[in-house]
Design an enzyme around this catalytic site. Sequence first.
Site, PDB file in Angstrom:
ATOM      1  CE  LYS A   1       4.421   2.852  13.898  1.00  0.00           C
ATOM      2  NZ  LYS A   1       4.471   2.725  12.427  1.00  0.00           N
TER       3      LYS A   1
ATOM      4  CE1 TYR B   1      -5.146   4.040   9.163  1.00  0.00           C
ATOM      5  CE2 TYR B   1      -5.899   3.736  11.434  1.00  0.00           C
ATOM      6  CZ  TYR B   1      -5.021   3.299  10.354  1.00  0.00           C
ATOM      7  OH  TYR B   1      -4.139   2.324  10.667  1.00  0.00           O
TER       8      TYR B   1
ATOM      9  CE1 TYR C   1      -1.082   3.740   9.834  1.00  0.00           C
ATOM     10  CE2 TYR C   1      -0.025   2.745   8.030  1.00  0.00           C
ATOM     11  CZ  TYR C   1      -1.196   2.886   8.838  1.00  0.00           C
ATOM     12  OH  TYR C   1      -2.189   1.900   8.890  1.00  0.00           O
TER      13      TYR C   1
ATOM     14  N   PRO D   1      -4.058   0.086  18.929  1.00  0.00           N
ATOM     15  CG  PRO D   1      -5.993  -0.967  18.321  1.00  0.00           C
ATOM     16  CD  PRO D   1      -5.310  -0.391  19.498  1.00  0.00           C
TER      17      PRO D   1
ATOM     18  CG  HIS E   1      -2.143  -0.837   1.077  1.00  0.00           C
ATOM     19  ND1 HIS E   1      -3.058  -0.873   2.000  1.00  0.00           N
ATOM     20  CD2 HIS E   1      -2.266  -1.907   0.430  1.00  0.00           C
ATOM     21  CE1 HIS E   1      -4.003  -1.819   1.784  1.00  0.00           C
ATOM     22  NE2 HIS E   1      -3.574  -2.298   0.792  1.00  0.00           N
TER      23      HIS E   1
HETATM   24  C1  PHB Z   1      -5.888  -4.531  10.860  1.00  0.00           C
HETATM   25  O1  PHB Z   1      -5.936  -4.796   9.574  1.00  0.00           O
HETATM   26  O2  PHB Z   1      -6.136  -5.215  11.668  1.00  0.00           O
HETATM   27  C2  PHB Z   1      -5.388  -3.080  11.200  1.00  0.00           C
HETATM   28  C3  PHB Z   1      -4.754  -2.197  10.334  1.00  0.00           C
HETATM   29  C4  PHB Z   1      -4.554  -0.884  10.827  1.00  0.00           C
HETATM   30  C5  PHB Z   1      -4.534  -0.547  12.259  1.00  0.00           C
HETATM   31  C6  PHB Z   1      -5.040  -1.382  13.226  1.00  0.00           C
HETATM   32  C7  PHB Z   1      -5.308  -2.819  12.785  1.00  0.00           C
HETATM   33  O3  PHB Z   1      -4.110   0.634  12.658  1.00  0.00           O
END
Ligand code: PHB
Length: 389
Positions: free
Chosen positions: A292, A197, A380, A288, A72
Site C-alpha cells: 500500500k 504470499y 488489495y 509492505p 494481474h
Molecule cells: C514487490 O513486488 O516489491 C512487492 C509486491 C507485493 C508486496 C510487497 C512488495 O506486498
Amino acid sequence: MRTQVGIVGAGPAGLLLSHLLARAGIESVVLEARSRSYVEQRVRAGVLEHPTVELLREVGLAERLDREGLPHEGISLRFDGGDHRIDFADLVGRGITVYGQQEVVKDLIAARLADGGDLRFEVSDVTLDGIADAPVIGFTDAEGQRQELHCDVIAGCDGFHGISRGAFAHEVIDRQYPFAWLGILAKAAPTHHELVYANHDNGFALYSMRSPEVTRLYLQVPPDTDVNDWSDARTWDELGTRLAAEGFTLNEGPVLEKGVTGMRSFVAEPMRHGRLFLAGDAAHIVPPTGAKGMNLAIADVRVLAEALTGFLQRGDETGIDAYSDTCLRRVWRAEHFSWWMTSMLHKMPDADAFTRRLQLSQLRYTVSSRAAATSLAENYTGLPHGAVA
Ligand code: PHB
Ligand code: APR
C-alpha cells in the site's frame, strides 16, 4: 525566489503533486536531496492498485505503464502445504498492475521536465520557516548557493526520513514488528504469472516480479539480520523451501540487488499545520505486506492537489481544512489491512499454540469464504478514491 507551492521531496508523492498542480494551472518547485539518477534507480515496491492506475491514466501518465505494466487478476495464498488463489477479477471485477515504483518516478520526472517543471536535485540543508502563514523554504542548491523559496504553501513529501514532519508538534501512533524482510531482485524469468504470499513454518515468503525477465522475492528474517549472512545460495534454498507447492518451480538467476527492510506501522496526526501539508511516507508508513505504500502516497496528493486548487484559485479553505481527516480515513484503512495481512502471514517469533491455530483458521476462512475473500480483494485492489468511510 517565489512560487505557489514549494514541494520538498521528489518521490511519487512530490512529483505527482507537482504534475496535478500544473494541470490545474498552479506553479510549484520541487526540491530533492538526492540526484535524479538516484531517485530513478531506487528499488521499492511494485504493485499499483486499480484506482492508482485509473488516476495515472486520467492525468496522462500511463503511456508506458499501459505498455509495460503487468496486469494481474489475482494472488495466491500458500499455507499448510496448499495453494489457494484469490480471484480478484471474479470477486471485485478489478485487479492490480505490477510496475516498479522507480518506473513511476521515471515517468513522472520525464513528464514534469517535458512540461517545463522546476525540479531541483541535490539540494541540501533544507529548512522550513513561517509555516503558520508565510512559508519560506531555505536550501543550498547543487552549486552550493544558499537560496530562499517563498511560497503560499509547503508540501512535505520528503518521505519517512525527511525534515517536514519535525516542523510541527504531532502525535505518533506506531507499531514495530518483530521481523524484517530480506528482499532480492533477480534476473530470472517469473515462473508463475501472479504474486504468491506464503505462510510457512520457517516464516513468510513472497514471490513477486518486475517484468518478464525479473523476479522480486522476499523472506521473513529476524529484524537484526545482517544481509551478509545470506549468500545467494542460502537465499534461493530458503525461498525454495518456503514457496514449495505442487507444480511450482522457482527460476534462479543472478541476484541484482539484496537488502533487508524493517517492518513498521507509523502514522503522524494531523497531516497539516498551518500552511504545511504532509503527504505520503512523510506522514505514514505501512508494512509492505499489503503493497500500500506508494498507493497511499498517490491517494494523498490527489486530495491535496484538489484542496490546494480550491484554496489558491478561489480562496476556498474547505478542502485544505478537511485534508488531514480525509487522508487519515484511507490511511487507517490501509494500516489495518497491512497489519492484518502481516499478522496472518508471518511467523510470530513467540507465538503460542493458540495464536498459531487462530492464524491458520483465519487463512482457511479467507480462502474458503467468498465474503472473506472479497474483503481481501476489495482492500488489495484498492477502495475507490474518495470512498473510504
Ligand atoms: C514487490 O513486488 O516489491 C512487492 C509486491 C507485493 C508486496 C510487497 C512488495 O506486498
Ligand atoms: N530535502 C529534500 N528532499 C528530501 C529530504 C530533504 N530534507 N529528505 C528526504 N528527501 C527526499 C528523498 O530523497 C526522497 O526522494 O524525499 C523523497 C521522498 O520520497 P519517497 O521516500 O519515495 O516517499 P513518497 O513520495 O511519500 O512515496 C512513498 O515510497 O518508501 C516508499 O513504500 C513507500 O512506496 C512508498 C513511497
